[in-house]
Every structure is written in C-alpha cells, then in structure tokens.
Enzyme design. Structure first.
Site, PDB file in Angstrom:
ATOM      1  N   ASP A 199       0.840  -1.206   0.000  1.00  0.00           N
ATOM      2  CA  ASP A 199       0.000   0.000   0.000  1.00  0.00           C
ATOM      3  C   ASP A 199       0.871   1.251   0.000  1.00  0.00           C
ATOM      4  O   ASP A 199       0.641   2.197   0.749  1.00  0.00           O
ATOM      5  CB  ASP A 199      -0.954  -0.003   1.198  1.00  0.00           C
ATOM      6  CG  ASP A 199      -2.112   0.995   1.038  1.00  0.00           C
ATOM      7  OD1 ASP A 199      -2.402   1.391  -0.112  1.00  0.00           O
ATOM      8  OD2 ASP A 199      -2.716   1.375   2.050  1.00  0.00           O
TER       9      ASP A 199
ATOM     10  N   LYS B 220       1.947   4.710  -1.018  1.00  0.00           N
ATOM     11  CA  LYS B 220       1.293   5.897  -1.548  1.00  0.00           C
ATOM     12  C   LYS B 220       1.831   7.091  -0.786  1.00  0.00           C
ATOM     13  O   LYS B 220       2.468   6.937   0.270  1.00  0.00           O
ATOM     14  CB  LYS B 220      -0.232   5.802  -1.402  1.00  0.00           C
ATOM     15  CG  LYS B 220      -0.721   5.583   0.032  1.00  0.00           C
ATOM     16  CD  LYS B 220      -2.231   5.400   0.062  1.00  0.00           C
ATOM     17  CE  LYS B 220      -2.726   5.098   1.477  1.00  0.00           C
ATOM     18  NZ  LYS B 220      -4.196   4.921   1.509  1.00  0.00           N
TER      19      LYS B 220
ATOM     20  N   ASN C 283       1.368   7.477   2.923  1.00  0.00           N
ATOM     21  CA  ASN C 283       2.100   6.559   3.800  1.00  0.00           C
ATOM     22  C   ASN C 283       3.601   6.823   3.815  1.00  0.00           C
ATOM     23  O   ASN C 283       4.388   5.944   4.172  1.00  0.00           O
ATOM     24  CB  ASN C 283       1.828   5.104   3.385  1.00  0.00           C
ATOM     25  CG  ASN C 283       0.409   4.676   3.721  1.00  0.00           C
ATOM     26  OD1 ASN C 283      -0.262   5.312   4.536  1.00  0.00           O
ATOM     27  ND2 ASN C 283      -0.062   3.612   3.091  1.00  0.00           N
TER      28      ASN C 283
ATOM     29  N   ASP D 261       2.528   2.803   7.900  1.00  0.00           N
ATOM     30  CA  ASP D 261       1.305   2.032   7.654  1.00  0.00           C
ATOM     31  C   ASP D 261       1.568   0.693   6.977  1.00  0.00           C
ATOM     32  O   ASP D 261       1.463   0.551   5.753  1.00  0.00           O
ATOM     33  CB  ASP D 261       0.291   2.839   6.840  1.00  0.00           C
ATOM     34  CG  ASP D 261      -1.092   2.182   6.860  1.00  0.00           C
ATOM     35  OD1 ASP D 261      -1.211   1.052   7.387  1.00  0.00           O
ATOM     36  OD2 ASP D 261      -2.037   2.783   6.356  1.00  0.00           O
TER      37      ASP D 261
END
Length: 199
Positions: A44, A46, A49, A62
C-alpha cells in the site's frame, strides 16, 4: 506526509524541483529496499504513507496490509479480496490473482514519482473501478506532456516503473534508487526545499 508536499492538482508553479523529487525517490527506495531485503512487501505504497521530516528524512509508514514474501497471501487466487489503494496499486494487485512481490511496490513508487513530478496521477477515472481498469488496459501518458522540463531520462524511469508486466519494470529498489541518483538534475536539496516551504 508526502501528500502535503505534492498534492494532486498542484499547478506547474507549485511543483517540487526535479532534484528534490529525485532525492525523495532515492531515499524512499532505500527504505523500501530494507523492507524487501527483510522479505516484506508493503502492498500500500502511496504518498499518504510516506513521512518527510524537516531535516529531510523520508520514512515509510502504515504496514497494515504488508505481507511476507513467503506468506500465502502474496499468492492471490481469483476471488481474493483486493487490497491496496486503487490509484497506486499495481496491475497484478488490481487483477486480484497471481503473485504479488516486491515489484508491485516499485510500481506504486512509479505512480508516486509521476504525481510528485507532474501534480497528476498517471491514470484517472470517474470511479475507483475506472482507475483500476485503466491501468490494466491503457498506457500512462508520457509525463513530459505534463512537465516538459522533466527530461528524457527521468520520464523513462517513471514509465518503466509503470509497465504492466512486473518483468519489464526495474527489478529492485536499489536499482531504481541508483537510476534516480544518476538522472538527478542540478537543483536544491530536499532539506533546502523544506526550509523554504515550511514556516
């Protein structure tokens, strides 16, 4: 977070200097490389994060859906729940089947680089599903159409990260970091940029 430095919709005058984006990208890859060497896929990646401190440190956060490379969850079956953020997920994540490995994170870094350099995402649509499908069937535009001063080398790095097939991408975070450093243009450092932008 990194999103505050490069929000989607940033106009040309507000974009980060190319030298700064290259530096952020290479520092991001250093952290990602350490994760990958430990056998972890973030899944994830991005801008939300990634934290950037005033002294120029770049940290990945995260790990809620991170998986070990040996984890069965890294081998997705048809019907497996799709995890990740649609705007940044790799085609293999979007398909919901096949093997997810470290190259999926490198795809997401390519999306982030596109965003940092241009103020836009490489794929757009009216819904999360439309964005997800776009990356499966369409090629991203050349980022130089959005930022003409980007240069051929940096544009090529971004587009290689965004290849649909993992085997056609840069294969490791270290390789991506080395290319970003080699293509880094002259300009301010991340620390200098932050000093001028933050109160």
């Amino acid at each position: 977070s990194l999103t505050a430095l490069c929000p989607i919709g940033t106009t040309a005058t507000g974009l980060l200097p190319r030298s700064v984006v290259s530096e952020i990208g290479s520092r991001l890859c250093a952290g990602l490389g350490a994760l990958h060497e430990a056998g972890i896929v973030h899944q994830d990646m991005k801008t939300d994060n990634v934290l950037v401190s005033r002294d120029g440190r770049v940290a990945i956060t995260d790990f809620g859906i991170a998986s070990a490379l040996t984890d069965p969850e890294c081998n997705l079956c048809a019907g497996s729940p799709i995890s990740g953020t649609p705007a940044y997920m790799s085609p293999e994540q979007a398909r919901g089947y096949g093997r997810i490995d470290t190259r999926s994170d490198l795809y997401a870094v390519g999306v982030m680089l596109f965003q940092m350099f241009t103020g836009r995402l490489p794929f757009v649509g009216e819904s999360s599903m439309a964005i997800t499908l776009a990356r499966l069937y369409e090629d991203p535009c050349d980022p130089r159409t959005l930022r003409p001063d980007l240069g051929e080398g940096l544009a090529a790095v971004i587009l290689r990260c965004l290849r649909r097939e993992p085997a056609e991408r840069l294969q490791t975070a270290a390789e991506l970091a080395a290319v970003l450093e080699a293509e880094r243009p002259a300009g301010p450092s991340l620390r200098e940029c932050l000093a001028s932008r933050l109160p």
